[in-house]
Write a protein that holds these residues in place. Sequence first.
Motif, PDB file in Angstrom:
ATOM      1  N   LEU A  62       6.937   8.698   2.809  1.00  0.00           N
ATOM      2  CA  LEU A  62       6.599   7.430   3.441  1.00  0.00           C
ATOM      3  C   LEU A  62       7.757   6.860   4.261  1.00  0.00           C
ATOM      4  CD1 LEU A  62       4.082   5.556   3.488  1.00  0.00           C
ATOM      5  CD2 LEU A  62       5.246   4.138   1.779  1.00  0.00           C
ATOM      6  N   GLU A  63       8.979   7.239   3.898  1.00  0.00           N
ATOM      7  CA  GLU A  63      10.146   6.734   4.632  1.00  0.00           C
ATOM      8  C   GLU A  63      10.172   7.207   6.084  1.00  0.00           C
ATOM      9  OE1 GLU A  63      11.339  10.666   2.833  1.00  0.00           O
ATOM     10  OE2 GLU A  63      10.246   8.866   2.160  1.00  0.00           O
ATOM     11  N   LYS A  64       9.358   8.202   6.401  1.00  0.00           N
ATOM     12  CA  LYS A  64       9.310   8.722   7.768  1.00  0.00           C
ATOM     13  C   LYS A  64       8.324   7.959   8.661  1.00  0.00           C
ATOM     14  CE  LYS A  64      12.169  12.159   7.022  1.00  0.00           C
ATOM     15  NZ  LYS A  64      13.505  12.219   7.698  1.00  0.00           N
ATOM     16  N   PHE A  65       7.618   7.000   8.075  1.00  0.00           N
ATOM     17  CA  PHE A  65       6.585   6.288   8.825  1.00  0.00           C
ATOM     18  C   PHE A  65       7.165   5.036   9.487  1.00  0.00           C
ATOM     19  CE2 PHE A  65       4.107   9.064   6.290  1.00  0.00           C
ATOM     20  CZ  PHE A  65       2.884   9.210   6.933  1.00  0.00           C
ATOM     21  N   ASP A  66       6.589   4.685  10.628  1.00  0.00           N
ATOM     22  CA  ASP A  66       7.005   3.483  11.361  1.00  0.00           C
ATOM     23  C   ASP A  66       6.268   2.247  10.881  1.00  0.00           C
ATOM     24  OD1 ASP A  66       8.710   4.828  13.466  1.00  0.00           O
ATOM     25  OD2 ASP A  66       6.797   5.832  13.836  1.00  0.00           O
ATOM     26  N   VAL A  67       5.014   2.428  10.489  1.00  0.00           N
ATOM     27  CA  VAL A  67       4.174   1.304  10.074  1.00  0.00           C
ATOM     28  C   VAL A  67       3.316   1.717   8.882  1.00  0.00           C
ATOM     29  CG1 VAL A  67       2.394  -0.359  10.774  1.00  0.00           C
ATOM     30  CG2 VAL A  67       4.041   0.487  12.476  1.00  0.00           C
ATOM     31  N   VAL A  68       3.164   0.790   7.943  1.00  0.00           N
ATOM     32  CA  VAL A  68       2.202   0.964   6.856  1.00  0.00           C
ATOM     33  C   VAL A  68       1.207  -0.186   6.932  1.00  0.00           C
ATOM     34  CG1 VAL A  68       1.864   0.773   4.353  1.00  0.00           C
ATOM     35  CG2 VAL A  68       3.633   2.273   5.261  1.00  0.00           C
ATOM     36  N   VAL A  69      -0.083   0.146   6.890  1.00  0.00           N
ATOM     37  CA  VAL A  69      -1.140  -0.858   6.880  1.00  0.00           C
ATOM     38  C   VAL A  69      -1.848  -0.785   5.530  1.00  0.00           C
ATOM     39  CG1 VAL A  69      -3.240  -1.698   8.000  1.00  0.00           C
ATOM     40  CG2 VAL A  69      -1.449  -0.589   9.369  1.00  0.00           C
ATOM     41  N   ALA A  70      -1.682  -1.817   4.715  1.00  0.00           N
ATOM     42  CA  ALA A  70      -2.344  -1.882   3.410  1.00  0.00           C
ATOM     43  C   ALA A  70      -3.693  -2.556   3.607  1.00  0.00           C
ATOM     44  CB  ALA A  70      -1.480  -2.653   2.424  1.00  0.00           C
ATOM     45  N   ALA A  71      -4.750  -1.756   3.752  1.00  0.00           N
ATOM     46  CA  ALA A  71      -6.058  -2.293   4.141  1.00  0.00           C
ATOM     47  C   ALA A  71      -7.143  -1.980   3.122  1.00  0.00           C
ATOM     48  CB  ALA A  71      -6.458  -1.737   5.508  1.00  0.00           C
ATOM     49  N   THR A  72      -6.761  -1.831   1.855  1.00  0.00           N
ATOM     50  CA  THR A  72      -7.774  -1.565   0.835  1.00  0.00           C
ATOM     51  C   THR A  72      -8.544  -2.848   0.529  1.00  0.00           C
ATOM     52  OG1 THR A  72      -6.564  -2.131  -1.212  1.00  0.00           O
ATOM     53  CG2 THR A  72      -6.072   0.003  -0.185  1.00  0.00           C
ATOM     54  N   GLY A  73      -9.602  -2.721  -0.246  1.00  0.00           N
ATOM     55  CA  GLY A  73     -10.379  -3.897  -0.648  1.00  0.00           C
ATOM     56  C   GLY A  73      -9.836  -4.567  -1.886  1.00  0.00           C
ATOM     57  N   ASP A  74      -8.659  -4.153  -2.349  1.00  0.00           N
ATOM     58  CA  ASP A  74      -8.041  -4.679  -3.564  1.00  0.00           C
ATOM     59  C   ASP A  74      -6.717  -5.347  -3.205  1.00  0.00           C
ATOM     60  OD1 ASP A  74      -6.703  -5.099  -5.973  1.00  0.00           O
ATOM     61  OD2 ASP A  74      -7.449  -3.258  -6.889  1.00  0.00           O
ATOM     62  N   ASP A  75      -6.625  -6.660  -3.362  1.00  0.00           N
ATOM     63  CA  ASP A  75      -5.400  -7.376  -3.008  1.00  0.00           C
ATOM     64  C   ASP A  75      -4.201  -6.913  -3.827  1.00  0.00           C
ATOM     65  OD1 ASP A  75      -6.610  -8.811  -1.028  1.00  0.00           O
ATOM     66  OD2 ASP A  75      -6.815 -10.665  -2.173  1.00  0.00           O
ATOM     67  N   LYS A  76      -4.414  -6.587  -5.098  1.00  0.00           N
ATOM     68  CA  LYS A  76      -3.311  -6.120  -5.939  1.00  0.00           C
ATOM     69  C   LYS A  76      -2.730  -4.816  -5.387  1.00  0.00           C
ATOM     70  CE  LYS A  76      -4.992  -8.190 -10.253  1.00  0.00           C
ATOM     71  NZ  LYS A  76      -5.497  -7.897 -11.631  1.00  0.00           N
ATOM     72  N   ALA A  77      -3.606  -3.896  -5.028  1.00  0.00           N
ATOM     73  CA  ALA A  77      -3.147  -2.616  -4.471  1.00  0.00           C
ATOM     74  C   ALA A  77      -2.417  -2.834  -3.155  1.00  0.00           C
ATOM     75  CB  ALA A  77      -4.337  -1.677  -4.272  1.00  0.00           C
ATOM     76  N   ASN A  78      -2.907  -3.747  -2.339  1.00  0.00           N
ATOM     77  CA  ASN A  78      -2.253  -4.015  -1.052  1.00  0.00           C
ATOM     78  C   ASN A  78      -0.858  -4.601  -1.249  1.00  0.00           C
ATOM     79  OD1 ASN A  78      -4.512  -3.080   0.274  1.00  0.00           O
ATOM     80  ND2 ASN A  78      -5.350  -5.105   0.682  1.00  0.00           N
ATOM     81  N   LEU A  79      -0.711  -5.472  -2.242  1.00  0.00           N
ATOM     82  CA  LEU A  79       0.604  -6.058  -2.518  1.00  0.00           C
ATOM     83  C   LEU A  79       1.577  -5.018  -3.057  1.00  0.00           C
ATOM     84  CD1 LEU A  79      -0.340  -9.505  -4.088  1.00  0.00           C
ATOM     85  CD2 LEU A  79       0.948  -9.144  -1.974  1.00  0.00           C
TER      86      LEU A  79
END
Length: 248
Positions: A62-79
């Motif tokens: 994941l350290e190689k990525f420029d952007v992460v979009v947390a777009a699941t339907g679960d707020d806990k998982a997104n946080l």
Amino acid sequence: MRIAIAGASGVGISIAHELVKSGHSVFILEPDEARLRPQLIPDARWVHMDVCEVRALEELRLEKFDVVVAATGDDKANLVLSLLAKTEFGVPRVVARVNDARNEWLFDESWGVDEMVSTPQLLASVVEQVINVGELVRLMPLRRGDVDLLGIRLPSRTHLAGKKVGRFHFPRDGVLVAIVRDNNVIVPRPDDALEPGDELLFVANRSAQEELAALVCQNSPKAVNDTYEAATNAGTTPLDSSESNLLH
């Protein structure tokens, strides 16, 4: 850019679709194997993984990525994903989706979130702009145009005031999916009573819309008003046929 999108729901797929069209390298991360549908976006990389597991994120690098979009339907998982992406992997930009407006206060820099997108807030904003009082209108086509998202704003004197959702006999192919009240999005339950000024959002097949209009409109049955053009003028863009089948 190299972008990781967590969540293969309609929201995540729609975001991925647009980013792939723009030439970005997109990875779609999804823990539910049944939701892995690479045929929808063949040019994206689909990864079956738990986005809250550090080991899985390490294997993804994941350290190689420029952007992460947390777009699941679960707020806990997104946080959790936002915090891990920022603090453990140093991702430069983290965007997170909020599903429940009551959780908006959590989505800030202390949880690794650079940008918050509140689905309820956006939905309420769109509804306020394009729904007419006492008139059932089409807001957006879904599933190649056979099914629509519709809305109606109840007038100050409405025959529906005080009536509970569970007492309505909605058409078989028409579902009340949300009530917007004072800019708050309410998931309707049988005991919820409707109030004047409520904005009601429905998902309905075209074949059921005349019956639905007869049920919720103040006067005698009337045709459903098509407001795709009004939605565009209000700042929303209806999906074309190639995009609408991405929403599920």
